[in-house]
Design an enzyme around this catalytic site. Structure first.
Site, PDB file in Angstrom:
ATOM      1  N   ASP A 131       0.840  -1.196   0.000  1.00 63.57           N
ATOM      2  CA  ASP A 131       0.000   0.000   0.000  1.00 63.57           C
ATOM      3  C   ASP A 131       0.876   1.249   0.000  1.00 63.57           C
ATOM      4  O   ASP A 131       1.984   1.237  -0.545  1.00 63.57           O
ATOM      5  CB  ASP A 131      -0.922  -0.035   1.227  1.00 63.57           C
ATOM      6  CG  ASP A 131      -2.293   0.537   0.940  1.00 63.57           C
ATOM      7  OD1 ASP A 131      -2.387   1.755   0.702  1.00 63.57           O
ATOM      8  OD2 ASP A 131      -3.279  -0.223   0.948  1.00 63.57           O
ATOM      9  N   HIS A 166      -3.602   5.901   3.405  1.00 64.84           N
ATOM     10  CA  HIS A 166      -4.423   4.770   2.992  1.00 64.84           C
ATOM     11  C   HIS A 166      -3.946   3.457   3.608  1.00 64.84           C
ATOM     12  O   HIS A 166      -4.725   2.679   4.170  1.00 64.84           O
ATOM     13  CB  HIS A 166      -4.416   4.676   1.462  1.00 64.84           C
ATOM     14  CG  HIS A 166      -5.336   3.646   0.891  1.00 64.84           C
ATOM     15  ND1 HIS A 166      -4.901   2.396   0.498  1.00 64.84           N
ATOM     16  CD2 HIS A 166      -6.659   3.682   0.628  1.00 64.84           C
ATOM     17  CE1 HIS A 166      -5.909   1.710   0.014  1.00 64.84           C
ATOM     18  NE2 HIS A 166      -6.993   2.466   0.083  1.00 64.84           N
ATOM     19  N   SER A 345     -11.264  -1.066  -0.637  1.00 66.80           N
ATOM     20  CA  SER A 345     -10.013  -1.056   0.128  1.00 66.80           C
ATOM     21  C   SER A 345     -10.256  -1.357   1.594  1.00 66.80           C
ATOM     22  O   SER A 345      -9.423  -1.975   2.256  1.00 66.80           O
ATOM     23  CB  SER A 345      -9.341   0.313   0.036  1.00 66.80           C
ATOM     24  OG  SER A 345      -8.571   0.449  -1.111  1.00 66.80           O
TER      25      SER A 345
END
Length: 445
Positions: A131, A166, A345
């Site tokens: 990520d 994220h 996600s």
């Protein structure tokens, strides 16, 4: 006239080579400018070493080597692509596509979990998170640092960080322990996080970096007991999973014994919108449901943004769905900060964390057996195979836990369920005290 015929034959031969061995995007870039250096993924018919010399001979440079898929990432002058494509050991020249985090900017919330109180916490199971990185939030680093490894393929830094947020949010959903705020605890609060930064501060990255990240995870899986690979990212699927570089690499990771959890994508509700590597039948592709902030399944529905199948090869996808709307988790803004996000996600680490619970409970299960157990215990919400896959994940059934087990936990005396710090001193009745009122209080005394 004779020369024209000869030239026509040469041009036809070049077109045939390009059609068979070169991705259309690469061909378009070749036509756009002869001075371009084109980032590519080049596949060998045999070993990747067999093609390195021919690439370097025409002025190309090798960025990464991928033994897992017999390929290399290479930057090649546009004028040299045809020469390389004609080499007898070249299987295909793909473009190094941009890959993006799979997140949707919808409204915000979290799913409550009681399974941890029975003792299933994913302890010791390694979850590799490919990520934007991972920020050392207290929920991952206290009382014990569970970010046990960090690899940065973007900037080459050695200490954990996340310049986007994220990856931190994803890691918290999978394995946050609620140290700073118990109600935002993740699914497997004692699992270990292996952060692999492959996306930049804008949440995007190159296919070549993703492939290098997958290779690193495979190379280090035994060292860190990595059993799960979480990929809350993806790129538009243009080809079959047999030809797509991300799908091929993810399939190889699966063959190496890893449970590969990938986001379906956020291009729904249109059909045929599943991202790569989620198009592969060898990975667990996860879509998102809106749980309506309730713990029952009756009012759950597949989120409109969640990508739908079929894949370019006609496969049903996603495989499974999980809560992915309004999910609270860790923020990279501070060690006690939280934020809400929505997207496939967010659903993906829900599944990855759940898998860690099962792997702790039954450590001898293979990744394939974990996947099978997961898919065979879902709850069908009747939205169709290309929207919900097999259905919503049912952690209780997957772990073979009955209602009586949970009832016994709920009726037991309260206990400290979190490894949070105990305050040195607390005035009675100050649980909800606002520290900003302290100055006013002092004036009134």
């Amino acid at each position: 006239m004779r020369r024209n015929r000869t030239q026509n034959k040469v041009d036809k031969r070049i077109q045939q080579i390009r059609a068979k061995f070169v991705h259309p995007v690469v061909v378009r870039r070749m036509s756009a400018g002869t001075k371009d250096i084109i980032p590519t993924i080049v596949y060998s018919e045999n070993r990747h070493e067999d093609i390195e010399e021919c690439i370097e001979k025409v002025g190309g440079t090798i960025k990464y080597k991928y033994p897992l898929i017999n390929a290399v990432a290479a930057n090649i002058p546009a004028t040299s692509i045809d020469d390389i494509a004609a080499h007898h050991m070249i299987q295909f020249i793909n473009h190094d596509a941009k890959v993006f985090k799979c997140m949707d900017n919808a409204s915000l919330a979290i799913v409550a979990h009681r399974i941890n109180d029975l003792g299933y916490t994913g302890k010791g199971v390694g979850i590799a998170v490919l990520d934007t990185g991972v920020y050392p939030h207290y929920d991952l680093t206290r009382p014990t640092n569970r970010i046990i490894a960090f690899k940065d393929l973007v900037n080459g830094r050695t200490s954990p960080y996340d310049d986007d947020g994220h990856g931190t949010h994803v890691s918290g959903i999978a394995a946050g322990n609620g140290y700073a705020q118990l109600k935002y605890k993740g699914v497997a609060p004692e699992a270990n996080i292996i952060g692999v930064k492959v996306l930049d501060g804008n949440g995007s990255g190159s296919t070549s970096d993703i492939l290098a990240g997958i290779q690193w995870v495979i190379d280090n899986k035994d060292r860190y007991n990595i059993r799960i690979l979480n990929m809350s990212l993806g790129a538009p699927a243009e080809k079959s999973y047999r030809e797509d570089p991300l799908a091929k690499a993810a399939a190889n990771a699966s063959s190496q014994g890893l449970l590969v959890c990938t986001a379906a994508g956020n291009s729904g509700p249109n059909a045929g919108t599943i991202n790569s590597p989620g198009i592969s039948p060898h990975v667990l592709t996860i879509g998102a449901v809106d749980d309506n902030k309730t713990i029952t399944y009756e009012d759950d529905f597949v989120a409109s943004f969640s990508s739908r199948g079929p894949t370019p090869s006609g496969l049903y996808k996603p495989d499974i769905v999980a809560p992915g709307v309004d999910i609270y988790s860790l923020s990279n803004k501070g060690p006690t900060s939280y934020v809400t996000h929505s997207g496939t996600s967010m659903a993906t680490p829900m599944v990855a964390g759940s898998a860690a619970l099962l792997m702790e409970k039954e450590p001898n299960l293979s990744a394939a057996q974990v996947k099978s157990r997961m898919l065979n215990t879902t709850v069908d919400i009747r939205e169709g195979r290309n929207a919900e896959g097999h259905g919503i994940i049912n952690v209780k059934a997957m772990l073979d836990i009955n209602d009586e087990d949970l009832s016994n936990i709920e009726n037991s005396p309260p206990r400290n369920r979190s490894p949070r710090r105990k305050p040195k001193f607390k005035l009675p009745g100050t649980e909800n005290f606002d520290p900003s009122l302290l100055a006013l209080l002092m004036l009134l005394l």
